[in-house]
Scaffold this active site. Structure first.
Site, short mmCIF file in Angstrom:
data_model
loop_
_atom_site.label_atom_id
_atom_site.label_comp_id
_atom_site.label_asym_id
_atom_site.label_seq_id
_atom_site.Cartn_x
_atom_site.Cartn_y
_atom_site.Cartn_z
N LYS A 71 0.81 -1.23 0.00
CA LYS A 71 0.00 0.00 0.00
C LYS A 71 0.84 1.28 0.00
O LYS A 71 0.40 2.31 -0.52
CB LYS A 71 -0.96 0.01 1.19
CG LYS A 71 -2.14 -0.95 1.02
CD LYS A 71 -3.14 -0.79 2.17
CE LYS A 71 -4.35 -1.67 1.93
NZ LYS A 71 -5.39 -1.46 2.96
N ASP A 107 -10.46 3.09 1.41
CA ASP A 107 -10.77 2.51 2.74
C ASP A 107 -11.53 3.50 3.62
O ASP A 107 -12.59 3.18 4.17
CB ASP A 107 -9.49 2.07 3.46
CG ASP A 107 -8.95 0.74 2.93
OD1 ASP A 107 -9.74 -0.03 2.36
OD2 ASP A 107 -7.74 0.50 3.10
N GLY A 132 -6.02 2.98 17.36
CA GLY A 132 -5.12 2.44 16.34
C GLY A 132 -4.44 3.53 15.55
O GLY A 132 -4.92 4.68 15.48
N ALA A 133 -3.27 3.17 14.99
CA ALA A 133 -2.51 4.14 14.19
C ALA A 133 -1.86 3.46 12.98
O ALA A 133 -0.85 3.92 12.47
CB ALA A 133 -1.45 4.81 15.07
N GLY A 135 -2.56 1.45 9.00
CA GLY A 135 -3.08 1.92 7.72
C GLY A 135 -4.57 2.22 7.75
O GLY A 135 -5.02 3.24 7.22
N ALA A 136 -5.35 1.33 8.39
CA ALA A 136 -6.80 1.53 8.43
C ALA A 136 -7.12 2.79 9.24
O ALA A 136 -7.97 3.60 8.84
CB ALA A 136 -7.49 0.31 9.04
P1 NDP Z 1 -1.78 -2.31 10.95
O1 NDP Z 1 -0.95 -3.53 11.22
O2 NDP Z 1 -1.28 -1.26 10.02
O3 NDP Z 1 -2.12 -1.58 12.37
C1 NDP Z 1 -2.55 -2.34 13.46
C2 NDP Z 1 -2.96 -1.43 14.61
O4 NDP Z 1 -3.51 -2.27 15.64
C3 NDP Z 1 -1.83 -0.65 15.25
O5 NDP Z 1 -2.31 0.60 15.68
C4 NDP Z 1 -1.46 -1.52 16.45
O6 NDP Z 1 -0.92 -0.79 17.52
C5 NDP Z 1 -2.82 -2.03 16.86
N1 NDP Z 1 -2.75 -3.29 17.62
C6 NDP Z 1 -2.63 -4.54 17.14
N2 NDP Z 1 -2.63 -5.44 18.15
C7 NDP Z 1 -2.74 -4.72 19.30
C8 NDP Z 1 -2.82 -5.06 20.69
N3 NDP Z 1 -2.77 -6.34 21.10
N4 NDP Z 1 -2.96 -4.06 21.60
C9 NDP Z 1 -3.03 -2.77 21.21
N5 NDP Z 1 -2.96 -2.37 19.90
C10 NDP Z 1 -2.83 -3.34 18.97
O7 NDP Z 1 -3.18 -2.89 10.45
P2 NDP Z 1 -4.26 -2.16 9.51
O8 NDP Z 1 -4.41 -0.76 9.96
O9 NDP Z 1 -3.95 -2.44 8.08
O10 NDP Z 1 -5.59 -3.00 9.87
C11 NDP Z 1 -6.24 -2.86 11.13
C12 NDP Z 1 -7.54 -3.64 11.08
O11 NDP Z 1 -8.42 -3.04 10.14
C13 NDP Z 1 -7.37 -5.10 10.63
O12 NDP Z 1 -8.19 -5.92 11.43
C14 NDP Z 1 -7.87 -5.11 9.20
O13 NDP Z 1 -8.45 -6.36 8.85
C15 NDP Z 1 -8.94 -4.04 9.28
N6 NDP Z 1 -9.23 -3.43 7.98
C16 NDP Z 1 -10.53 -3.46 7.58
C17 NDP Z 1 -10.90 -2.94 6.38
C18 NDP Z 1 -12.33 -2.99 5.98
O14 NDP Z 1 -12.64 -2.69 4.82
N7 NDP Z 1 -13.23 -3.32 6.89
C19 NDP Z 1 -9.92 -2.30 5.47
C20 NDP Z 1 -8.56 -2.28 6.01
C21 NDP Z 1 -8.25 -2.86 7.22
P3 NDP Z 1 0.68 -0.47 17.63
O15 NDP Z 1 0.91 0.71 16.74
O16 NDP Z 1 0.85 -0.19 19.07
O17 NDP Z 1 1.38 -1.72 17.17
#
Ligand code: NDP
Length: 286
Positions: A71, A107, A132-133, A135-136
């Site tokens: 992406k 998105d 969260g921070a 991509g989504a």
């Molecule tokens: P990323 O890997 O880019 O980001 C993940 C985020 O989740 C980070 O902010 C991370 O925090 C946080 N996180 C993960 N595990 C934990 C935990 N145990 N405790 C606290 N924070 C946590 O993922 P994406 O942004 O790409 O995707 C996020 C979600 O969105 C996914 O489930 C994906 O399937 C969904 N999504 C849905 C879409 C839709 O159309 N419905 C489209 C795109 C994504 P940290 O920065 O601290 O690591």
């Protein structure tokens, strides 16, 4: 009329892509619209992304989606970016206009359309907490600010990632974006109108997991939205429903991001119901 057996091709470049269900939804839309178009999942490792993007020209492809891990990397292979994709810093959709590849991000737009249509909420003037921070979160946060949200509080576990995202969003949108670190249980404040989980917590197979948040102080009018679409009813949403709160599932965002890509590629409005039911069937959701 002479026969035309030449299909138009779109698809997704990513790794892995075998379980990506977007094509099922797009092809249902093409059939419903009577379009001879195909959507194919292409497994493209990072070292082949440039060649895959050049193949779009060679094959006359009409567009692609990009998923993990492409992406951000795809940006260096494009001719231009939409203002929203530039602000988000990531591209999930490429469309071809006059031979030029333009990067878009559907998105956050898909999320917004779900908020407006499925949840019946106008984001203008709303105060939002965004967990969260990644991509989504970047896509959702950018579009919420551009749609006039009055306050966007980004809450994230990693301080660095959270602060960088907030700084980027402020620079890109000039909007009211703030950061709070996520430590222990996050008590959702009474002023919050829309609460969004854009972390991957609760995603299959960890379906029993839920963000460590507490809705005790939240307003009864708050909307709780989850970006996680598998399962559609996450534990977070079930907990919010049990508390009497309105909810919006991640399937809504997934369908509408695809609907918007369909519109960009074909210039036509798809049969959204056909796309949604194909997706629900593919995911085994009633
Ligand atoms: P990323 O890997 O880019 O980001 C993940 C985020 O989740 C980070 O902010 C991370 O925090 C946080 N996180 C993960 N595990 C934990 C935990 N145990 N405790 C606290 N924070 C946590 O993922 P994406 O942004 O790409 O995707 C996020 C979600 O969105 C996914 O489930 C994906 O399937 C969904 N999504 C849905 C879409 C839709 O159309 N419905 C489209 C795109 C994504 P940290 O920065 O601290 O690591």
């Amino acid at each position: 009329m002479p026969a035309n057996y030449q299909a138009e091709i779109v698809g997704v470049f990513g790794q892995p892509v075998a379980e990506n269900p977007t094509g099922i939804m797009q092809e249902a839309g093409f059939v419903a619209a009577g379009l001879n178009w195909r959507y194919l999942n292409f497994e493209v490792p990072p070292e082949n992304l440039g060649a895959a993007m050049r193949a779009m020209d060679a094959l006359g492809m009409r567009g692609v989606n990009l998923t993990i891990p492409h992406k951000v990397a795809v940006i260096s292979h494009l001719d231009d970016l939409s203002p929203e994709a530039r602000a988000i810093g990531a591209v999930n959709t490429v469309r071809v206009i006059d031979g030029k590849k333009i990067g878009e991000n559907t998105d956050g737009k898909g999320f917004l359309r779900g908020v407006r249509i499925d949840a019946g909420v106008n984001p203008a003037g709303k105060r939002v907490v965004l967990l969260g921070a990644g991509g989504a979160a970047r896509a959702i946060g950018t579009e919420l600010v551009l749609a006039g949200a009055a306050d966007l509080l980004v809450v994230n576990r990693s301080l660095v990632r959270g602060r960088v995202m907030v700084a980027d969003l402020r620079t890109a949108t000039g909007g009211p974006v703030r950061f709070a670190p996520w430590r222990g249980t996050y008590a959702v404040p009474e002023w919050c109108d829309v609460f969004v989980n854009a972390t991957s917590i609760g995603l299959f197979p960890d379906v029993e997991a839920m963000p460590d948040v507490n809705f005790a102080a939240a307003s009864n009018k708050m909307l709780v939205a989850d970006a996680v679409f598998n399962p559609p009813e996450t534990r977070l949403l079930a907990t919010a429903k049990a508390r009497g709160l309105a909810t919006l599932d991640g399937l809504s965002m997934l369908v509408y991001q695809g609907v918007i890509a369909f519109e960009m590629w074909t210039g036509k409005s798809p049969d959204e119901r056909a796309m949604k039911s194909a997706l629900r069937e593919a995911l085994g959701v009633a």
